[in-house]
Design an enzyme around this catalytic site. Structure first.
Site, PDB file in Angstrom:
ATOM      1  CE  LYS A 240      95.432 -65.521 -15.208  1.00 26.90           C
ATOM      2  NZ  LYS A 240      96.640 -64.763 -14.722  1.00 26.90           N
TER       3      LYS A 240
ATOM      4  CE1 TYR B 101      96.611 -68.255 -18.948  1.00 29.17           C
ATOM      5  CE2 TYR B 101      94.601 -68.082 -20.264  1.00 29.17           C
ATOM      6  CZ  TYR B 101      95.619 -67.487 -19.541  1.00 29.17           C
ATOM      7  OH  TYR B 101      95.645 -66.112 -19.411  1.00 29.17           O
TER       8      TYR B 101
ATOM      9  CB  ALA C 257     100.129 -65.669 -15.954  1.00 27.89           C
TER      10      ALA C 257
ATOM     11  CB  THR D 148     100.035 -66.612 -21.127  1.00 21.80           C
ATOM     12  OG1 THR D 148     101.234 -66.394 -21.873  1.00 21.80           O
ATOM     13  CG2 THR D 148     100.001 -65.682 -19.926  1.00 21.80           C
TER      14      THR D 148
ATOM     15  CB  THR E  64      91.517 -65.325 -18.872  1.00 17.24           C
ATOM     16  OG1 THR E  64      90.965 -65.662 -20.142  1.00 17.24           O
ATOM     17  CG2 THR E  64      91.427 -66.561 -17.981  1.00 17.24           C
ATOM     18  CG  ASP E  65      87.879 -63.868 -22.506  1.00 15.64           C
ATOM     19  OD1 ASP E  65      88.994 -64.393 -22.277  1.00 15.64           O
ATOM     20  OD2 ASP E  65      87.449 -63.701 -23.667  1.00 15.64           O
TER      21      ASP E  65
ATOM     22  N   GLY F 234     105.990 -58.860 -20.181  1.00 20.43           N
ATOM     23  CA  GLY F 234     105.003 -59.532 -21.032  1.00 20.43           C
ATOM     24  C   GLY F 234     104.269 -58.568 -21.949  1.00 20.43           C
TER      25      GLY F 234
ATOM     26  CG  ASP G 247     110.830 -67.758 -10.279  1.00 17.97           C
ATOM     27  OD1 ASP G 247     109.601 -67.943 -10.138  1.00 17.97           O
ATOM     28  OD2 ASP G 247     111.546 -68.479 -10.987  1.00 17.97           O
TER      29      ASP G 247
HETATM   30  N1  LIG Z   1      97.076 -62.362 -23.513  1.00 19.97           N
HETATM   31  C1  LIG Z   1      95.775 -62.537 -23.283  1.00 19.97           C
HETATM   32  O1  LIG Z   1      94.948 -62.689 -24.188  1.00 19.97           O
HETATM   33  C2  LIG Z   1      95.251 -62.518 -21.881  1.00 19.97           C
HETATM   34  C3  LIG Z   1      93.881 -62.495 -21.713  1.00 19.97           C
HETATM   35  C4  LIG Z   1      93.364 -62.433 -20.433  1.00 19.97           C
HETATM   36  C5  LIG Z   1      94.217 -62.415 -19.340  1.00 19.97           C
HETATM   37  N2  LIG Z   1      95.550 -62.498 -19.530  1.00 19.97           N
HETATM   38  C6  LIG Z   1      96.397 -62.449 -18.344  1.00 19.97           C
HETATM   39  O2  LIG Z   1      97.058 -61.202 -18.386  1.00 19.97           O
HETATM   40  C7  LIG Z   1      98.358 -61.343 -17.791  1.00 19.97           C
HETATM   41  C8  LIG Z   1      99.420 -60.854 -18.778  1.00 19.97           C
HETATM   42  O3  LIG Z   1      99.319 -61.655 -19.957  1.00 19.97           O
HETATM   43  P1  LIG Z   1     100.356 -61.473 -21.158  1.00 19.97           P
HETATM   44  O4  LIG Z   1      99.670 -61.912 -22.395  1.00 19.97           O
HETATM   45  O5  LIG Z   1     100.990 -60.113 -21.080  1.00 19.97           O
HETATM   46  O6  LIG Z   1     101.422 -62.596 -20.763  1.00 19.97           O
HETATM   47  P2  LIG Z   1     102.862 -62.873 -21.396  1.00 19.97           P
HETATM   48  O7  LIG Z   1     103.133 -61.973 -22.534  1.00 19.97           O
HETATM   49  O8  LIG Z   1     102.942 -64.351 -21.598  1.00 19.97           O
HETATM   50  O9  LIG Z   1     103.844 -62.457 -20.194  1.00 19.97           O
HETATM   51  C9  LIG Z   1     103.900 -63.209 -19.025  1.00 19.97           C
HETATM   52  C10 LIG Z   1     104.765 -62.482 -18.035  1.00 19.97           C
HETATM   53  O10 LIG Z   1     104.861 -63.290 -16.839  1.00 19.97           O
HETATM   54  C11 LIG Z   1     106.233 -63.365 -16.471  1.00 19.97           C
HETATM   55  N3  LIG Z   1     106.476 -64.588 -15.721  1.00 19.97           N
HETATM   56  C12 LIG Z   1     106.220 -65.869 -16.088  1.00 19.97           C
HETATM   57  N4  LIG Z   1     106.631 -66.719 -15.131  1.00 19.97           N
HETATM   58  C13 LIG Z   1     107.144 -65.974 -14.119  1.00 19.97           C
HETATM   59  C14 LIG Z   1     107.716 -66.276 -12.851  1.00 19.97           C
HETATM   60  N5  LIG Z   1     107.877 -67.553 -12.443  1.00 19.97           N
HETATM   61  N6  LIG Z   1     108.095 -65.245 -12.052  1.00 19.97           N
HETATM   62  C15 LIG Z   1     107.969 -63.959 -12.473  1.00 19.97           C
HETATM   63  N7  LIG Z   1     107.446 -63.613 -13.666  1.00 19.97           N
HETATM   64  C16 LIG Z   1     107.039 -64.618 -14.480  1.00 19.97           C
HETATM   65  C17 LIG Z   1     106.978 -63.343 -17.803  1.00 19.97           C
HETATM   66  O11 LIG Z   1     108.338 -63.056 -17.574  1.00 19.97           O
HETATM   67  P3  LIG Z   1     109.471 -63.491 -18.681  1.00 19.97           P
HETATM   68  O12 LIG Z   1     109.371 -62.425 -19.729  1.00 19.97           O
HETATM   69  O13 LIG Z   1     110.735 -63.483 -17.937  1.00 19.97           O
HETATM   70  O14 LIG Z   1     109.062 -64.853 -19.174  1.00 19.97           O
HETATM   71  C18 LIG Z   1     106.207 -62.243 -18.513  1.00 19.97           C
HETATM   72  O15 LIG Z   1     106.638 -60.975 -18.060  1.00 19.97           O
HETATM   73  C19 LIG Z   1      98.497 -62.812 -17.420  1.00 19.97           C
HETATM   74  O16 LIG Z   1      98.167 -62.954 -16.061  1.00 19.97           O
HETATM   75  C20 LIG Z   1      97.471 -63.505 -18.290  1.00 19.97           C
HETATM   76  O17 LIG Z   1      96.998 -64.689 -17.706  1.00 19.97           O
HETATM   77  C21 LIG Z   1      96.098 -62.537 -20.767  1.00 19.97           C
END
Ligand SMILES: NC(=O)c1ccc[n+]([C@@H]2O[C@H](COP(=O)([O-])OP(=O)(O)OC[C@H]3O[C@@H](n4cnc5c(N)ncnc54)[C@H](OP(=O)(O)O)[C@@H]3O)[C@@H](O)[C@H]2O)c1
Length: 232
Positions: free
Chosen positions: A124, A120, A56, A58, A97-98, A10, A32
């Site tokens: 979380k 979402y 997650a 997302t 998340t915030d 991700g 998974d």
């Molecule tokens: N982006 C933001 O603004 C933000 C803000 C606050 C918190 N967060 C949190 O930070 C974390 C990372 O966010 P991100 O933006 O990097 O997310 P992302 O780019 O959407 O990546 C999600 C990751 O989760 C994996 N995944 C999804 N379903 C899965 C499953 N069933 N089993 C194993 N892996 C799975 C995906 O794998 P695939 O590549 O195979 O789909 C990918 O590696 C998340 O927990 C998110 O809630 C994000």
């Protein structure tokens, strides 16, 4: 120290993997997190000291349209990870998340009231509840975006502590290997989304949240005193 990272493909995971610390980062096809017995077996075999759980669902729009995957991944999947840690010494670090905060006044401390602003964020927060079952846990509440801001406009009346993923990832890794427990806010300075965007895209135009059809919190900025007072 053996660290198991979920979500390594991700936005955040990719950046964490660039930081040079040796991490075990199975792809979704190899682990998974919706599969409880696969998670239990993988964790037992890998025997990590720390799990950094960043996997997650997302995409907020997709989740509102069909929450099935978010329920399975963000709630059940996180519970599967937490269950695999029970009865072990594993430290479980969860990226939340915030958007779990109410989002109407900003400067939220870790102990402030929670009222997620979308489905979402509710999933979380449910994940946070599961993580709390693990004695040595850290819940990181944060906000980040891709290293470039490629959109033509950004809100000038919406505030947060959002920062670029390449700046947030090292902080998350530091907190992961540190000793902080409980809940920890991690972010950048409080500023508008436009000010954030303009840091890396000087041509970005101003847009207004007020008067738009988007239902989004106006201020999810974070109180970072706990982070700033950490000495490891
Ligand atoms: N982006 C933001 O603004 C933000 C803000 C606050 C918190 N967060 C949190 O930070 C974390 C990372 O966010 P991100 O933006 O990097 O997310 P992302 O780019 O959407 O990546 C999600 C990751 O989760 C994996 N995944 C999804 N379903 C899965 C499953 N069933 N089993 C194993 N892996 C799975 C995906 O794998 P695939 O590549 O195979 O789909 C990918 O590696 C998340 O927990 C998110 O809630 C994000």
């Amino acid at each position: 120290m053996r660290i198991l990272l979920t979500g390594g493909s991700g936005l955040l995971g990719t950046e964490i993997l660039k930081l040079g610390t040796e991490l075990l980062a199975p792809k979704r096809k190899d682990l998974d997190i919706r599969d409880a017995s696969a998670v239990a077996a993988y964790v037992a075999d890998a025997a990590p000291d720390i799990i950094l759980h960043a996997a997650a669902a997302t995409n907020n729009r997709d989740i509102e349209a069909d929450p099935t995957e978010a329920l399975d991944v963000n709630i059940k999947g996180t519970a599967n990870i937490a269950r695999a840690c029970l009865g072990t010494e594993i430290r479980l670090v969860y990226v939340s998340t915030d958007y779990v905060y109410k989002g109407d006044r900003g400067n939220y401390a870790e102990t402030d009231e929670l009222l997620p602003s979308n489905l979402y964020a509710w999933t979380k927060l449910a994940g946070e509840a599961a993580v709390r079952a693990v004695p040595n846990h850290l819940i990181i509440r944060t906000s980040f975006g891709a290293s470039r801001f490629d959109y033509p406009q950004a809100f000038a009346d919406k505030w947060s502590s959002k920062d670029y993923v390449d700046l947030i990832a090292p902080k998350i890794l530091k907190a992961t290997t540190g000793t902080a427990r409980g809940v920890l806010n991690i972010g950048g300075p409080r500023r508008t989304i436009h000010d954030y965007a303009a840091k890396r895209n000087p041509d970005v135009k101003k847009a207004r949240l007020s008067g738009s059809s988007l239902d989004s919190p106006v201020d999810t900025s974070l109180n970072l005193e706990k982070w700033e007072s950490l000495d490891d």
